[in-house]
Design an enzyme around this catalytic site. Structure first.
Site, PDB file in Angstrom:
ATOM      1  N   ARG A 143      30.330  39.384  49.958  1.00 33.57           N
ATOM      2  CA  ARG A 143      29.969  40.764  49.584  1.00 33.57           C
ATOM      3  C   ARG A 143      29.126  41.454  50.656  1.00 33.57           C
ATOM      4  NH1 ARG A 143      29.980  42.041  43.768  1.00 33.57           N
ATOM      5  NH2 ARG A 143      31.962  41.190  43.074  1.00 33.57           N
ATOM      6  N   ASP A 165      39.252  43.957  45.982  1.00 27.32           N
ATOM      7  CA  ASP A 165      38.661  43.264  44.833  1.00 27.32           C
ATOM      8  C   ASP A 165      39.683  42.318  44.231  1.00 27.32           C
ATOM      9  OD1 ASP A 165      36.019  43.532  43.133  1.00 27.32           O
ATOM     10  OD2 ASP A 165      37.664  43.123  41.756  1.00 27.32           O
ATOM     11  N   ARG A 218      26.687  47.412  47.993  1.00 31.85           N
ATOM     12  CA  ARG A 218      25.694  48.424  47.618  1.00 31.85           C
ATOM     13  C   ARG A 218      24.319  48.252  48.231  1.00 31.85           C
ATOM     14  NH1 ARG A 218      27.121  47.555  41.498  1.00 31.85           N
ATOM     15  NH2 ARG A 218      27.548  45.578  42.534  1.00 31.85           N
ATOM     16  N   ARG A 245      31.116  55.072  49.491  1.00 32.49           N
ATOM     17  CA  ARG A 245      31.537  54.874  48.093  1.00 32.49           C
ATOM     18  C   ARG A 245      31.493  56.196  47.328  1.00 32.49           C
ATOM     19  NH1 ARG A 245      32.294  54.328  43.332  1.00 32.49           N
ATOM     20  NH2 ARG A 245      31.642  52.675  41.926  1.00 32.49           N
TER      21      ARG A 245
HETATM   22  O1  CP3 Z   1      32.852  40.271  50.098  1.00 29.82           O
HETATM   23  C1  CP3 Z   1      33.126  41.440  50.447  1.00 29.82           C
HETATM   24  O2  CP3 Z   1      32.305  42.167  51.079  1.00 29.82           O
HETATM   25  C2  CP3 Z   1      34.539  41.969  50.218  1.00 29.82           C
HETATM   26  C3  CP3 Z   1      34.773  42.677  49.042  1.00 29.82           C
HETATM   27  C4  CP3 Z   1      34.768  42.017  47.669  1.00 29.82           C
HETATM   28  C5  CP3 Z   1      34.427  42.748  46.514  1.00 29.82           C
HETATM   29  N1  CP3 Z   1      34.673  41.971  45.432  1.00 29.82           N
HETATM   30  C6  CP3 Z   1      33.924  44.129  46.503  1.00 29.82           C
HETATM   31  C7  CP3 Z   1      33.236  44.655  45.297  1.00 29.82           C
HETATM   32  C8  CP3 Z   1      35.170  40.733  47.252  1.00 29.82           C
HETATM   33  C9  CP3 Z   1      35.578  39.527  48.092  1.00 29.82           C
HETATM   34  C10 CP3 Z   1      35.115  40.722  45.830  1.00 29.82           C
HETATM   35  C11 CP3 Z   1      35.510  39.560  45.018  1.00 29.82           C
HETATM   36  C12 CP3 Z   1      35.290  39.585  43.566  1.00 29.82           C
HETATM   37  N2  CP3 Z   1      35.388  40.636  42.702  1.00 29.82           N
HETATM   38  C13 CP3 Z   1      35.005  38.418  42.796  1.00 29.82           C
HETATM   39  C14 CP3 Z   1      34.905  37.015  43.354  1.00 29.82           C
HETATM   40  C15 CP3 Z   1      33.614  36.754  44.009  1.00 29.82           C
HETATM   41  C16 CP3 Z   1      32.423  36.715  43.105  1.00 29.82           C
HETATM   42  O3  CP3 Z   1      31.525  37.552  43.331  1.00 29.82           O
HETATM   43  O4  CP3 Z   1      32.365  35.853  42.227  1.00 29.82           O
HETATM   44  C17 CP3 Z   1      34.874  38.825  41.462  1.00 29.82           C
HETATM   45  C18 CP3 Z   1      34.556  37.929  40.288  1.00 29.82           C
HETATM   46  C19 CP3 Z   1      35.138  40.231  41.412  1.00 29.82           C
HETATM   47  C20 CP3 Z   1      35.197  41.090  40.208  1.00 29.82           C
HETATM   48  C21 CP3 Z   1      34.226  42.191  40.261  1.00 29.82           C
HETATM   49  N3  CP3 Z   1      34.289  43.272  41.110  1.00 29.82           N
HETATM   50  C22 CP3 Z   1      33.084  42.358  39.446  1.00 29.82           C
HETATM   51  C23 CP3 Z   1      32.635  41.375  38.378  1.00 29.82           C
HETATM   52  C24 CP3 Z   1      32.484  43.552  39.851  1.00 29.82           C
HETATM   53  C25 CP3 Z   1      31.306  44.241  39.206  1.00 29.82           C
HETATM   54  C26 CP3 Z   1      30.045  43.499  39.409  1.00 29.82           C
HETATM   55  C27 CP3 Z   1      29.216  44.208  40.419  1.00 29.82           C
HETATM   56  O5  CP3 Z   1      28.717  43.552  41.334  1.00 29.82           O
HETATM   57  O6  CP3 Z   1      29.051  45.418  40.228  1.00 29.82           O
HETATM   58  C28 CP3 Z   1      33.222  44.083  40.925  1.00 29.82           C
HETATM   59  C29 CP3 Z   1      32.938  45.327  41.676  1.00 29.82           C
HETATM   60  C30 CP3 Z   1      32.791  45.209  43.160  1.00 29.82           C
HETATM   61  N4  CP3 Z   1      33.640  44.508  44.001  1.00 29.82           N
HETATM   62  C31 CP3 Z   1      31.796  45.830  43.962  1.00 29.82           C
HETATM   63  C32 CP3 Z   1      32.077  45.505  45.310  1.00 29.82           C
HETATM   64  C33 CP3 Z   1      31.348  45.968  46.530  1.00 29.82           C
HETATM   65  C34 CP3 Z   1      30.712  46.760  43.455  1.00 29.82           C
HETATM   66  C35 CP3 Z   1      31.335  48.021  42.918  1.00 29.82           C
HETATM   67  C36 CP3 Z   1      30.735  49.299  43.407  1.00 29.82           C
HETATM   68  O7  CP3 Z   1      30.557  49.528  44.632  1.00 29.82           O
HETATM   69  O8  CP3 Z   1      30.463  50.152  42.558  1.00 29.82           O
END
Ligand code: CP3
Length: 346
Positions: free
Chosen positions: A25, A75, A29, A38
């Site tokens: 990640r 994602d 944010r 974003r």
């Molecule tokens: O790693 C990176 O920088 C690349 C991008 C990436 C994102 N999500 C961007 C994201 C990657 C590799 C993921 C993987 C992901 N997404 C996983 C597996 C890794 C882990 O963390 O366990 C999972 C379970 C998800 C599902 C997901 N996406 C959730 C549960 C959420 C909301 C939780 C949160 O942190 O808000 C997301 C949203 C998300 N994916 C964000 C980002 C940057 C935040 C959303 C935003 O900017 O508003």
């Protein structure tokens, strides 16, 4: 073929004096420039599906910090979205999906050969990145592993214990396995396209692997990873895979032996001295506590030194044990890189 890219050298089995570094990640944010892009994109999905903007946020942490690898901005829930689930990201609440009907199973999902209608912009982002990244930086693509993706599709949201998906395994084994099969097929297709577009490594995120009971772990975590690895290599013999069976604990050993991965990412609960002896010789990635990215200071510095030291002489990629959180201080990322890169001979 020899390569100068540090991360690819480690995946080939080399133990480097200073490990390559990237953070899960790393685009997110905690970075003001991410929040600005974003905002401009409107919704999170629009950000994922607009190649110029997804490219931009992928590059932001590379420019600011000089990581050794960039991970595609996307994602794991884009695959369910492309299979026809309505996916929404609700501010402050996380993802929401239409839960699949437990009895109907995956019958309502789109066929795998239609997912590119939705996912084509992601491949375009990968193509752009493969041209725009500095030459020493490795480009990592990714997908969610079938179990973790299925937990969201079944519950319709994130859950603390993945109970709806675990229940479905017991109540409707056939429906659950049909869903796993469809997600597995889609994942192979999606990762093969990312590799064609220029991803040099792909990572399989099984963030909820740990919640499966021991007798089901092999069948729904290790075996699907193996299937994906075998099928991907049949299409692209050069495919390089990192598996992340988060929460595997002692099941890590069997996963390392049977999942067909080139490297294993480990969470912060994993003792590295044990992992070093129980990973089938595979390179390891991890496993700083993400909380240290909020705290910083000497606690962070010494954790970096200890982590690097625990795998000295062993192929290692330095990373966190899970994603960096929005509260992290960007200055602490600099501290990780400085400390890690200053550890040679130490
Ligand atoms: O790693 C990176 O920088 C690349 C991008 C990436 C994102 N999500 C961007 C994201 C990657 C590799 C993921 C993987 C992901 N997404 C996983 C597996 C890794 C882990 O963390 O366990 C999972 C379970 C998800 C599902 C997901 N996406 C959730 C549960 C959420 C909301 C939780 C949160 O942190 O808000 C997301 C949203 C998300 N994916 C964000 C980002 C940057 C935040 C959303 C935003 O900017 O508003």
């Amino acid at each position: 073929m020899t390569t100068a890219k540090k991360l690819l050298r480690v995946l080939a089995g080399e133990a480097l004096d200073t490990p390559p570094v990237w953070l899960m990640r790393q685009a997110g944010r905690y970075l003001p420039e991410y929040r600005a892009t974003r905002e401009k994109a409107g919704s999170f999905l629009d950000l994922c599906y607009t190649p110029e903007l997804a490219e931009e946020v992928t590059l932001q942490p590379i420019r600011r910090f000089g990581f050794d690898a960039a991970i595609l901005f996307a994602d794991i829930l884009l695959v369910p979205h492309a299979l026809g689930h309505d996916v929404r990201f609700v501010a402050g609440e996380g993802p929401r999906l239409d839960p699949i009907d437990e009895r109907g199973g995956p019958g309502s999902l789109k066929p795998v050969d239609e997912i590119d209608e939705v996912l084509a912009p992601v491949y375009e982002t990968v193509r752009r990145l493969s041209r725009s990244l500095p030459e020493e930086v490795t480009l990592i693509g990714f997908a969610g592993a079938p179990w973790t993706v299925a937990t969201y599709m079944i519950a319709g949201q994130g859950t603390p214990d993945q109970r709806p998906a675990r229940e479905m395994i017991y109540r409707d084994r056939a429906g659950f396995e049909a869903l796993m099969e469809r997600v597995t097929d889609a994942t192979v297709h999606y990762l093969a396209r990312q590799i064609e577009a220029g991803a040099e490594v792909v990572k399989l995120f099984d963030s909820w692997a740990g919640s499966l009971p021991a007798p089901l772990f092999d069948r729904y975590v290790t075996q699907p990873a193996r299937t994906i690895a075998d099928r991907l290599r049949a299409i692209h013999p050069q495919a390089r895979l990192i598996g992340f069976p988060r929460g595997a604990g002692p099941r890590h050993r069997a996963y390392a032996e049977a999942a067909g991965m080139d490297a294993i990412a480990v969470d912060q609960q994993m003792p590295l001295a044990w992992a070093r002896e129980n990973s089938n010789g595979l390179p390891l990635q991890g496993n700083l506590d993400p909380l240290l990215m909020v705290v910083g200071g000497e606690a962070l510095r010494s954790a970096v030194r200890d982590t690097v030291a625990a795998l000295r002489g062993y192929p290692q990629i330095l990373n966190l044990g899970h994603g960096i959180t929005p509260e992290a201080d960007p200055a602490n990322v600099e501290l990780v890189l400085e400390t890690a890169r200053g550890t040679a001979d130490g």
